[in-house]
Design a protein around this motif. Sequence first.
Motif, PDB file in Angstrom:
ATOM      1  N   THR A  21       0.737  -1.145   0.015  1.00 38.43           N
ATOM      2  CA  THR A  21      -0.011   0.220  -0.036  1.00 38.43           C
ATOM      3  C   THR A  21       0.897   1.230  -0.032  1.00 38.43           C
ATOM      4  N   ALA A  22       0.233   2.320  -0.750  1.00 40.31           N
ATOM      5  CA  ALA A  22       0.993   3.540  -0.734  1.00 40.31           C
ATOM      6  C   ALA A  22       0.109   4.605  -0.901  1.00 40.31           C
ATOM      7  N   THR A  23       0.451   5.846  -0.966  1.00 39.97           N
ATOM      8  CA  THR A  23      -0.321   6.833  -1.299  1.00 39.97           C
ATOM      9  C   THR A  23       0.381   7.627  -2.422  1.00 39.97           C
ATOM     10  N   SER A  24      -0.388   8.083  -3.812  1.00 41.09           N
ATOM     11  CA  SER A  24       0.293   8.932  -4.799  1.00 41.09           C
ATOM     12  C   SER A  24       0.381  10.228  -4.353  1.00 41.09           C
ATOM     13  N   ASP A  25       1.433  10.874  -5.081  1.00 40.56           N
ATOM     14  CA  ASP A  25       1.610  12.305  -4.940  1.00 40.56           C
ATOM     15  C   ASP A  25       0.222  13.136  -5.193  1.00 40.56           C
ATOM     16  N   LYS A  26      -0.644  12.303  -5.925  1.00 37.10           N
ATOM     17  CA  LYS A  26      -2.043  13.111  -5.941  1.00 37.10           C
ATOM     18  C   LYS A  26      -3.029  12.621  -4.874  1.00 37.10           C
ATOM     19  N   THR A  60       3.695   5.029  -8.683  1.00 36.84           N
ATOM     20  CA  THR A  60       3.655   5.449  -7.303  1.00 36.84           C
ATOM     21  C   THR A  60       4.998   5.436  -6.571  1.00 36.84           C
ATOM     22  N   LEU A  61       5.517   4.153  -6.604  1.00 37.44           N
ATOM     23  CA  LEU A  61       6.588   3.839  -5.951  1.00 37.44           C
ATOM     24  C   LEU A  61       7.920   4.029  -6.451  1.00 37.44           C
ATOM     25  N   LYS A  62       8.427   5.262  -6.084  1.00 37.57           N
ATOM     26  CA  LYS A  62       9.767   6.172  -6.413  1.00 37.57           C
ATOM     27  C   LYS A  62      10.590   6.290  -5.301  1.00 37.57           C
ATOM     28  N   LYS A  63      11.758   6.569  -5.505  1.00 42.83           N
ATOM     29  CA  LYS A  63      12.774   6.594  -4.478  1.00 42.83           C
ATOM     30  C   LYS A  63      12.095   7.623  -3.239  1.00 42.83           C
ATOM     31  N   ASP A  64      12.372   7.106  -2.195  1.00 40.91           N
ATOM     32  CA  ASP A  64      12.064   7.762  -0.972  1.00 40.91           C
ATOM     33  C   ASP A  64      10.447   7.882  -0.433  1.00 40.91           C
ATOM     34  N   ILE A  65       9.731   7.444  -1.494  1.00 38.52           N
ATOM     35  CA  ILE A  65       8.302   7.512  -1.279  1.00 38.52           C
ATOM     36  C   ILE A  65       7.946   6.352  -0.258  1.00 38.52           C
ATOM     37  N   PRO A  66       7.177   6.665   0.988  1.00 39.27           N
ATOM     38  CA  PRO A  66       6.585   5.950   1.932  1.00 39.27           C
ATOM     39  C   PRO A  66       5.704   4.939   1.280  1.00 39.27           C
ATOM     40  N   PHE A  67       5.869   3.527   1.634  1.00 43.79           N
ATOM     41  CA  PHE A  67       4.839   2.486   1.395  1.00 43.79           C
ATOM     42  C   PHE A  67       4.771   1.437   2.446  1.00 43.79           C
ATOM     43  N   ALA A  68       3.910   0.677   2.492  1.00 40.83           N
ATOM     44  CA  ALA A  68       3.804  -0.606   3.640  1.00 40.83           C
ATOM     45  C   ALA A  68       3.613  -1.833   2.738  1.00 40.83           C
ATOM     46  N   ILE A  69       4.282  -2.835   3.687  1.00 42.92           N
ATOM     47  CA  ILE A  69       3.908  -4.116   3.243  1.00 42.92           C
ATOM     48  C   ILE A  69       3.157  -4.840   4.288  1.00 42.92           C
ATOM     49  N   VAL A 103       0.203   6.569   4.535  1.00 45.66           N
ATOM     50  CA  VAL A 103       0.361   5.194   3.854  1.00 45.66           C
ATOM     51  C   VAL A 103      -1.159   4.779   4.662  1.00 45.66           C
ATOM     52  N   PRO A 104      -1.987   3.936   3.763  1.00 42.09           N
ATOM     53  CA  PRO A 104      -3.135   2.979   4.314  1.00 42.09           C
ATOM     54  C   PRO A 104      -2.340   1.806   4.914  1.00 42.09           C
ATOM     55  N   GLY A 108      -5.455  -5.683  11.369  1.00 43.60           N
ATOM     56  CA  GLY A 108      -5.763  -7.243  11.447  1.00 43.60           C
ATOM     57  C   GLY A 108      -4.686  -7.899  10.816  1.00 43.60           C
ATOM     58  N   ASN A 109      -3.536  -7.300  10.242  1.00 45.74           N
ATOM     59  CA  ASN A 109      -2.379  -8.051   9.398  1.00 45.74           C
ATOM     60  C   ASN A 109      -1.909  -9.194  10.325  1.00 45.74           C
ATOM     61  N   LEU A 110      -1.147 -10.080  10.046  1.00 45.56           N
ATOM     62  CA  LEU A 110      -0.041 -11.027  10.460  1.00 45.56           C
ATOM     63  C   LEU A 110       0.960  -9.795  10.808  1.00 45.56           C
ATOM     64  N   ALA A 111       1.607  -9.162   9.802  1.00 40.30           N
ATOM     65  CA  ALA A 111       2.611  -8.189  10.350  1.00 40.30           C
ATOM     66  C   ALA A 111       2.653  -7.100   9.399  1.00 40.30           C
ATOM     67  N   THR A 112       3.005  -6.165   9.697  1.00 40.27           N
ATOM     68  CA  THR A 112       3.038  -4.750   8.943  1.00 40.27           C
ATOM     69  C   THR A 112       4.423  -4.212   9.105  1.00 40.27           C
ATOM     70  N   ILE A 113       5.055  -3.891   7.862  1.00 45.05           N
ATOM     71  CA  ILE A 113       6.344  -3.291   7.681  1.00 45.05           C
ATOM     72  C   ILE A 113       6.300  -2.028   6.947  1.00 45.05           C
ATOM     73  N   GLU A 114       6.322  -0.837   7.550  1.00 47.91           N
ATOM     74  CA  GLU A 114       6.499   0.540   6.908  1.00 47.91           C
ATOM     75  C   GLU A 114       7.845   0.848   6.569  1.00 47.91           C
ATOM     76  N   CYS A 115       7.965   1.316   5.291  1.00 48.51           N
ATOM     77  CA  CYS A 115       9.125   1.448   4.490  1.00 48.51           C
ATOM     78  C   CYS A 115       9.243   2.770   3.791  1.00 48.51           C
ATOM     79  N   ASN A 116      10.460   3.204   3.466  1.00 50.88           N
ATOM     80  CA  ASN A 116      10.341   4.177   2.290  1.00 50.88           C
ATOM     81  C   ASN A 116      11.310   3.570   1.240  1.00 50.88           C
ATOM     82  N   VAL A 117      10.919   3.806   0.042  1.00 53.95           N
ATOM     83  CA  VAL A 117      11.525   3.020  -1.287  1.00 53.95           C
ATOM     84  C   VAL A 117      12.975   3.494  -1.329  1.00 53.95           C
ATOM     85  N   ALA A 118      13.838   2.665  -1.243  1.00 49.80           N
ATOM     86  CA  ALA A 118      15.481   2.603  -1.216  1.00 49.80           C
ATOM     87  C   ALA A 118      15.603   2.782  -2.974  1.00 49.80           C
ATOM     88  N   GLU A 119      15.517   1.587  -3.695  1.00 49.38           N
ATOM     89  CA  GLU A 119      15.776   1.549  -4.853  1.00 49.38           C
ATOM     90  C   GLU A 119      14.552   0.767  -5.697  1.00 49.38           C
TER      91      GLU A 119
END
Length: 161
Positions: A21-26, A60-69, A103-104, A108-119
Amino acid sequence: MDPREFRNTLGHFATGVTVITATSDKGEQIGLTANAFSSVSLEPPLVLVCIDKKSSSLQTLKKDIPFAINILQKEQEEDCWRFAKRADDKFAGASYTVSEDGVPLLNGNLATIECNVAEVIEGGDHYIVTGHVKNAAYDDSAEPLLFFRGKIEQIMEAEMA
């Protein structure tokens, strides 16, 4: 190598199911189901996910953009299929909260990992998105949702004799 035979062979490796999951720049919330996920490094904490080049969410997934797994647990099969399909609003009917980064995060997830795009690295018909992990949480009481041989598998508990 026949692509279908290769895909069938890979299907014999059971994997967990994630929703990226992520949120676009729009400001548009995006989500997509992916089972090609792995840890890369503990120091620094890095993960990767592989996303089909045809995915409309990829831009949407560009360098430094936050996203979640969002690593799904067995009670989230509906979320697995909701985010696997093309739809105008994949989040309609989904239970989620929004992180500090906007980021949405599915509830109820088994696990949630919040990240920033590295590459973002080209890899055949997919892109490999690496993420620098900022935060992680898990539920020890939940069981994983698994994908095996092209379908969702339920974990069968062994009966005690």
